[in-house]
Design a protein around this motif. Structure first.
Motif, PDB file in Angstrom:
ATOM      1  N   MET A  43       0.847  -1.190   0.000  1.00  0.00           N
ATOM      2  CA  MET A  43       0.000   0.000   0.000  1.00  0.00           C
ATOM      3  C   MET A  43       0.887   1.245   0.000  1.00  0.00           C
ATOM      4  N   GLN A  44       0.453   2.244  -0.713  1.00  0.00           N
ATOM      5  CA  GLN A  44       1.092   3.554  -0.685  1.00  0.00           C
ATOM      6  C   GLN A  44      -0.017   4.574  -0.485  1.00  0.00           C
ATOM      7  N   TYR A  45       0.227   5.507   0.434  1.00  0.00           N
ATOM      8  CA  TYR A  45      -0.772   6.537   0.705  1.00  0.00           C
ATOM      9  C   TYR A  45      -0.079   7.807   1.177  1.00  0.00           C
ATOM     10  N   ILE A  46      -0.753   8.920   0.950  1.00  0.00           N
ATOM     11  CA  ILE A  46      -0.219  10.230   1.314  1.00  0.00           C
ATOM     12  C   ILE A  46      -0.709  10.606   2.708  1.00  0.00           C
ATOM     13  N   VAL A  47       0.222  11.055   3.548  1.00  0.00           N
ATOM     14  CA  VAL A  47      -0.113  11.606   4.857  1.00  0.00           C
ATOM     15  C   VAL A  47      -0.017  13.125   4.719  1.00  0.00           C
ATOM     16  N   PRO A  48      -1.145  13.828   4.776  1.00  0.00           N
ATOM     17  CA  PRO A  48      -1.123  15.287   4.634  1.00  0.00           C
ATOM     18  C   PRO A  48      -0.503  15.960   5.861  1.00  0.00           C
ATOM     19  N   ALA A  49       0.452  16.830   5.619  1.00  0.00           N
ATOM     20  CA  ALA A  49       1.103  17.555   6.718  1.00  0.00           C
ATOM     21  C   ALA A  49       0.119  18.454   7.457  1.00  0.00           C
ATOM     22  N   THR A  50      -0.943  18.862   6.793  1.00  0.00           N
ATOM     23  CA  THR A  50      -1.943  19.710   7.452  1.00  0.00           C
ATOM     24  C   THR A  50      -2.768  18.932   8.476  1.00  0.00           C
ATOM     25  N   ASP A  51      -2.781  17.590   8.374  1.00  0.00           N
ATOM     26  CA  ASP A  51      -3.578  16.759   9.279  1.00  0.00           C
ATOM     27  C   ASP A  51      -2.795  16.218  10.467  1.00  0.00           C
ATOM     28  N   VAL A  52      -1.499  16.029  10.292  1.00  0.00           N
ATOM     29  CA  VAL A  52      -0.695  15.421  11.354  1.00  0.00           C
ATOM     30  C   VAL A  52       0.767  15.828  11.181  1.00  0.00           C
ATOM     31  N   SER A  53       1.437  16.136  12.301  1.00  0.00           N
ATOM     32  CA  SER A  53       2.854  16.522  12.235  1.00  0.00           C
ATOM     33  C   SER A  53       3.778  15.398  12.703  1.00  0.00           C
ATOM     34  N   LEU A  54       3.216  14.414  13.400  1.00  0.00           N
ATOM     35  CA  LEU A  54       3.998  13.274  13.877  1.00  0.00           C
ATOM     36  C   LEU A  54       3.092  12.058  13.929  1.00  0.00           C
ATOM     37  N   VAL A  55       3.477  11.004  13.231  1.00  0.00           N
ATOM     38  CA  VAL A  55       2.716   9.757  13.268  1.00  0.00           C
ATOM     39  C   VAL A  55       3.371   8.848  14.305  1.00  0.00           C
ATOM     40  N   THR A  56       2.577   8.441  15.302  1.00  0.00           N
ATOM     41  CA  THR A  56       3.095   7.542  16.339  1.00  0.00           C
ATOM     42  C   THR A  56       2.376   6.192  16.340  1.00  0.00           C
ATOM     43  N   LYS A  57       1.266   6.114  15.600  1.00  0.00           N
ATOM     44  CA  LYS A  57       0.512   4.861  15.553  1.00  0.00           C
ATOM     45  C   LYS A  57      -0.189   4.748  14.210  1.00  0.00           C
ATOM     46  N   ILE A  58      -0.066   3.575  13.596  1.00  0.00           N
ATOM     47  CA  ILE A  58      -0.736   3.295  12.329  1.00  0.00           C
ATOM     48  C   ILE A  58      -1.593   2.050  12.523  1.00  0.00           C
ATOM     49  N   GLU A  59      -2.883   2.196  12.240  1.00  0.00           N
ATOM     50  CA  GLU A  59      -3.792   1.059  12.300  1.00  0.00           C
ATOM     51  C   GLU A  59      -4.377   0.806  10.918  1.00  0.00           C
ATOM     52  N   LEU A  60      -4.492  -0.452  10.555  1.00  0.00           N
ATOM     53  CA  LEU A  60      -5.217  -0.839   9.358  1.00  0.00           C
ATOM     54  C   LEU A  60      -6.558  -1.372   9.817  1.00  0.00           C
ATOM     55  N   LYS A  61      -7.639  -0.862   9.192  1.00  0.00           N
ATOM     56  CA  LYS A  61      -8.986  -1.249   9.608  1.00  0.00           C
ATOM     57  C   LYS A  61      -9.810  -1.718   8.419  1.00  0.00           C
ATOM     58  N   ASP A  62     -10.827  -2.515   8.731  1.00  0.00           N
ATOM     59  CA  ASP A  62     -11.753  -2.970   7.697  1.00  0.00           C
ATOM     60  C   ASP A  62     -12.908  -1.982   7.560  1.00  0.00           C
ATOM     61  N   ALA A  63     -13.863  -2.306   6.702  1.00  0.00           N
ATOM     62  CA  ALA A  63     -14.990  -1.407   6.429  1.00  0.00           C
ATOM     63  C   ALA A  63     -15.880  -1.195   7.653  1.00  0.00           C
ATOM     64  N   ASN A  64     -15.848  -2.129   8.597  1.00  0.00           N
ATOM     65  CA  ASN A  64     -16.654  -2.004   9.819  1.00  0.00           C
ATOM     66  C   ASN A  64     -15.878  -1.374  10.971  1.00  0.00           C
ATOM     67  N   ASN A  65     -14.727  -0.804  10.652  1.00  0.00           N
ATOM     68  CA  ASN A  65     -13.882  -0.119  11.634  1.00  0.00           C
ATOM     69  C   ASN A  65     -13.196  -1.068  12.624  1.00  0.00           C
ATOM     70  N   ASN A  66     -13.109  -2.344  12.270  1.00  0.00           N
ATOM     71  CA  ASN A  66     -12.387  -3.311  13.099  1.00  0.00           C
ATOM     72  C   ASN A  66     -10.895  -3.212  12.811  1.00  0.00           C
ATOM     73  N   ILE A  67     -10.084  -3.173  13.845  1.00  0.00           N
ATOM     74  CA  ILE A  67      -8.633  -3.085  13.687  1.00  0.00           C
ATOM     75  C   ILE A  67      -8.096  -4.426  13.207  1.00  0.00           C
ATOM     76  N   LYS A  68      -7.326  -4.386  12.138  1.00  0.00           N
ATOM     77  CA  LYS A  68      -6.683  -5.590  11.609  1.00  0.00           C
ATOM     78  C   LYS A  68      -5.234  -5.695  12.065  1.00  0.00           C
ATOM     79  N   THR A  69      -4.581  -4.551  12.207  1.00  0.00           N
ATOM     80  CA  THR A  69      -3.213  -4.533  12.704  1.00  0.00           C
ATOM     81  C   THR A  69      -2.895  -3.141  13.231  1.00  0.00           C
ATOM     82  N   THR A  70      -1.993  -3.097  14.216  1.00  0.00           N
ATOM     83  CA  THR A  70      -1.552  -1.828  14.803  1.00  0.00           C
ATOM     84  C   THR A  70      -0.030  -1.824  14.850  1.00  0.00           C
ATOM     85  N   ASN A  71       0.550  -0.704  14.464  1.00  0.00           N
ATOM     86  CA  ASN A  71       2.005  -0.543  14.517  1.00  0.00           C
ATOM     87  C   ASN A  71       2.334   0.776  15.200  1.00  0.00           C
TER      88      ASN A  71
END
Length: 92
Positions: A43-71
Motif C-alpha cells: 500500500m502507498q498513501y499520502i499523509v497530509p502535513a496539514t492533518d498530522v505533524s507526527l505519526v506515532t501509531k498506524i492502524e489498518l482497519k476494515d470497512a466495519n472499523n475493526n482493527i486488523k493490525t496496529t504498529n
C-alpha cells in the motif's frame, strides 16, 4: 501449491483493509497503490502535513472499523509524505 495459498490469503487481507488510521484520529481511505504481489500486500498513501505533524501509531482497519493490525512508529511529517506499507503473509 503453498505459494498459491499464500497469495489467496494475501488477497483476502487486501480485501479486508479499507482504511488507515493514524494516531487514532486521522483516517486515510484513498491509496495511491494498493495491490497484492505474490504473498505481499503493498500500500502507498499520502499523509497530509496539514492533518498530522507526527505519526506515532498506524492502524489498518476494515470497512466495519475493526482493527486488523496496529504498529507503533515514530514518523515526523513536515510536508505531505508518501508512506509505503507492506503486509507479508508467511507460513509458520
Amino acid at each position: 501449491m503453498v505459494s498459491s495459498f499464500l497469495n489467496d490469503v494475501a488477497r483476502f487481507v487486501d480485501a479486508n483493509i479499507s482504511k488507515v488510521v493514524l494516531n487514532d484520529t486521522v483516517e486515510i481511505t484513498s491509496f495511491n497503490v494498493k495491490e497484492v504481489t505474490g504473498s505481499t500486500v503493498g500500500m502507498q498513501y499520502i499523509v497530509p502535513a496539514t492533518d498530522v505533524s507526527l505519526v506515532t501509531k498506524i492502524e489498518l482497519k476494515d470497512a466495519n472499523n475493526n482493527i486488523k493490525t496496529t504498529n507503533n512508529v515514530y514518523v515526523p511529517i513536515t510536508t505531505d509524505t508518501l508512506l509505503l506499507h507492506t503486509v507479508q503473509v508467511k507460513e509458520v
